[in-house]
Design a protein around this motif. Structure first.
Motif, PDB file in Angstrom:
ATOM      1  N   CYS A 119      25.637  34.901  36.694  1.00  9.77           N
ATOM      2  CA  CYS A 119      26.848  34.648  35.547  1.00  9.77           C
ATOM      3  C   CYS A 119      27.606  35.899  35.853  1.00  9.77           C
ATOM      4  N   THR A 120      28.163  36.451  36.933  1.00 12.31           N
ATOM      5  CA  THR A 120      29.013  37.769  36.924  1.00 12.31           C
ATOM      6  C   THR A 120      29.822  37.948  36.048  1.00 12.31           C
ATOM      7  N   LYS A 121      30.608  36.756  35.711  1.00 10.90           N
ATOM      8  CA  LYS A 121      31.661  36.786  34.642  1.00 10.90           C
ATOM      9  C   LYS A 121      31.340  35.844  33.648  1.00 10.90           C
ATOM     10  N   GLU A 122      31.437  36.351  32.340  1.00 10.96           N
ATOM     11  CA  GLU A 122      30.634  35.418  31.316  1.00 10.96           C
ATOM     12  C   GLU A 122      31.414  34.164  31.076  1.00 10.96           C
ATOM     13  N   SER A 123      32.535  34.101  31.554  1.00 11.39           N
ATOM     14  CA  SER A 123      33.258  32.519  31.370  1.00 11.39           C
ATOM     15  C   SER A 123      32.780  31.631  32.631  1.00 11.39           C
ATOM     16  N   HIS A 124      32.250  31.945  33.666  1.00 11.13           N
ATOM     17  CA  HIS A 124      31.751  30.931  34.635  1.00 11.13           C
ATOM     18  C   HIS A 124      30.442  31.396  35.517  1.00 11.13           C
ATOM     19  N   PHE A 125      29.614  30.448  35.713  1.00 10.48           N
ATOM     20  CA  PHE A 125      28.469  30.682  36.832  1.00 10.48           C
ATOM     21  C   PHE A 125      29.470  31.086  38.165  1.00 10.48           C
ATOM     22  N   ASP A 126      28.436  31.944  38.833  1.00 14.73           N
ATOM     23  CA  ASP A 126      29.030  32.386  40.241  1.00 14.73           C
ATOM     24  C   ASP A 126      28.915  31.022  41.076  1.00 14.73           C
ATOM     25  N   TYR A 127      30.078  31.285  41.983  1.00 15.58           N
ATOM     26  CA  TYR A 127      29.870  30.279  43.011  1.00 15.58           C
ATOM     27  C   TYR A 127      28.907  30.484  43.997  1.00 15.58           C
ATOM     28  N   LEU A 128      28.480  29.062  44.738  1.00 12.78           N
ATOM     29  CA  LEU A 128      27.530  29.346  45.712  1.00 12.78           C
ATOM     30  C   LEU A 128      27.652  30.213  46.681  1.00 12.78           C
ATOM     31  N   PHE A 129      28.677  30.373  47.274  1.00 16.52           N
ATOM     32  CA  PHE A 129      29.252  31.329  48.299  1.00 16.52           C
ATOM     33  C   PHE A 129      30.549  32.005  48.071  1.00 16.52           C
TER      34      PHE A 129
END
Length: 502
Positions: A119-129
């Motif tokens: 979760c690089t950004k607190e607001s959302h989980f990372d995309y798969l790619f």
């Protein structure tokens, strides 16, 4: 309008997959421009759905992409016949790199993988790619990228996503020039399937997007109500691009009951197909096939923090020859007011066929009381719409209400801060609609929609043969309509709809 688009976007020829034998031989050669790199040679582990294998596969994909960039216009191959479970992987500042997916890439969905999802950004989980800041990039192949969204959908439905973060999307590309996507299948993303912004020169051809909406509906407790047909074997796919008679009857009854109660007959999982976002420019999408129970294409402005974006308008986009089943429209927006001005303009949707759409033509504003926005020069042309479940044509405030309370509901207030003008509806035929209205046309009295052109648009419902006179729900809209269109908009519920017949 749209001048030079076809010459500015990069055209992509169909890419033939290499055999593993051909590939292995190339890896014994010196690293040359145009070399092909199999993820198997960078530590990828096929078949195993574990956090250990997913970590290894994410590292293999990321490393192979970097080597392909260093080699100079190299290609990364996901070999056919194999399935690779992975955690998120990424690439940055690549030039001329191709990711060729001939096998299957799946998001790892074990409990350990969800716990390990970054979760690089607190607001959302990372995309798969994620691919950012690239030039002349290609995502292609005859395989599949599968988000395995079931657990994420369930957790979202129960409001158990940690910190109310956004679920991971499937593919995100940002800040670059020249993106080519061809032939690939994207399926079952936890949220949107493909999103790109701040990119100029995008060409997407022959992509299939599929969401297992039947299992989504089962999660939402609608299995019996919708008469769903779901295979007993979890590894077997439900029918694609077709409805059983029980499902058609169930969906029709559900839509009628929900709309009568002032509710939205939609699944709340936000599994959009392709979302060109803020700053996307010179985009050409053709031959898309989609069954995703949400926006098929949603052209978006800035919907968050867009500080530092070099372009704040999403513009110059053509979408041709789309085949859509149970979608929620070729959509503009939603557009909310911003400072500086939010903007979507010069968009063409043409040559689409819809079967059982919830909406087809969909232009939507959103709430907000600071700043302003523009929706301008939008064309919908040459479309056939069969058996729409809700309204085949909808221009107005977004209908949305999610489990966490986000959204303005079934019949929101119109938005005075978004200026909508120059909307062209041409040669559109809709038959067999479930509701007794041709469409929704709603703007704000203090800022009416202007130059709305309805040309050779015919809408008939299942009630037409019973003598029921269809109409538009119309508020504060001005434009022209050809006499050959049916029905013709009247003065509307607020008396401020004015269409000159030509």
């Amino acid at each position: 309008m749209m001048t030079g688009l076809r010459t500015t976007v990069l055209l992509l020829g169909l890419l033939a997959p290499l055999s593993h034998g051909e590939l292995s031989q190339s890896n014994h050669l010196s690293v040359l421009a145009g070399s092909v790199f199999s993820i198997d040679d960078y530590g990828a582990v096929a078949t195993e759905n574990s956090v250990e294998a997913a970590t290894a596969n994410a590292a293999a994909l990321t490393a192979a992409l970097e080597v392909a960039h260093s080699a100079g216009r190299g290609s990364v191959l996901v070999p056919s016949g194999s399935v690779y479970y992975t955690l998120p992987f990424s690439g940055s500042s690549h030039v001329g790199v191709s990711l060729i997916v001939d096998g299957v890439v799946k998001a790892c969905n074990s409990n350990d993988c969800q716990d390990a999802w970054p979760c690089t950004k607190e607001s959302h989980f990372d995309y798969l790619f994620e691919w950012d800041n690239g030039t002349d990039l290609t995502l292609a192949g005859h395989g599949t990228i599968d988000g395995q969204g079931y657990k994420w959908w369930w957790q979202f439905l129960l409001n158990k996503i940690p910190g109310d973060r956004k679920r991971p999307g499937l593919v995100y590309m940002t800040s670059g020039t020249g993106l080519n996507v061809a032939n690939i299948t994207l399926r079952n993303s936890p949220i949107m399937h493909m999103h790109f912004d701040n990119i100029t020169g995008v060409h997407i051809d022959s992509v299939t997007i599929w969401t297992d909406w039947r299992r989504q509906a089962k999660l939402a407790g609608l299995h019996d109500r919708l008469g769903l047909v779901i295979p007993e074997d979890d590894d077997e796919d439900p029918p694609f691009m077709q409805l059983a008679p029980s499902e058609l009857a169930g969906i029709q009854k559900w839509a009628e009951e929900e709309t009568a109660a002032g509710a939205i007959p939609m699944l709340p999982f936000n599994t959009d197909g392709i979302d060109p976002g803020v700053g996307a420019k010179d985009v050409f999408i053709k031959n898309l096939t989609a069954e995703n129970f949400d926006d098929v294409i949603a052209v978006k402005p800035c919907n968050g923090d867009c500080a530092g974006m070099s372009m704040l308008c999403t513009e110059n986009i053509v979408v041709e020859n789309s085949k859509i089943f149970l979608g929620v429209g070729l959509s503009i927006g939603s557009v909310n007011p911003k400072d500086p001005t939010n903007c979507i303009k010069d968009i063409v949707f043409q040559g689409a066929s819809f079967k059982y759409p919830f909406k087809a033509v969909y232009v939507k504003t959103n709430s907000g009381d600071t700043g302003d926005g523009i929706i301008q020069n939008i064309t919908y042309a040459d479309m056939t719409i069969e058996d729409p479940i809700l309204w085949p044509i909808y221009i107005g405030p977004q209908q949305q209400k999610e489990p966490n309370g986000i959204g303005d509901g079934f019949w929101p207030e119109t938005q005075p801060l978004i200026t909508i003008s120059d909307i062209f509806l041409r040669n559109i035929t809709s038959t067999g609609g479930f509701l007794p209205h041709a469409g929704i046309l709603r703007c704000n009295a203090s800022n009416p929609c202007t130059n709305i052109v309805i040309e050779d648009v015919s809408v008939e419902s299942r009630y037409s043969n019973d003598g029921l006179q269809l109409d538009y729900v119309c508020e504060s809209m001005q434009g022209t309509v050809t006499k050959a269109s049916y029905p013709l908009p009247d003065e509307g519920s607020d008396g401020l709809c004015s269409f000159e017949q030509i």
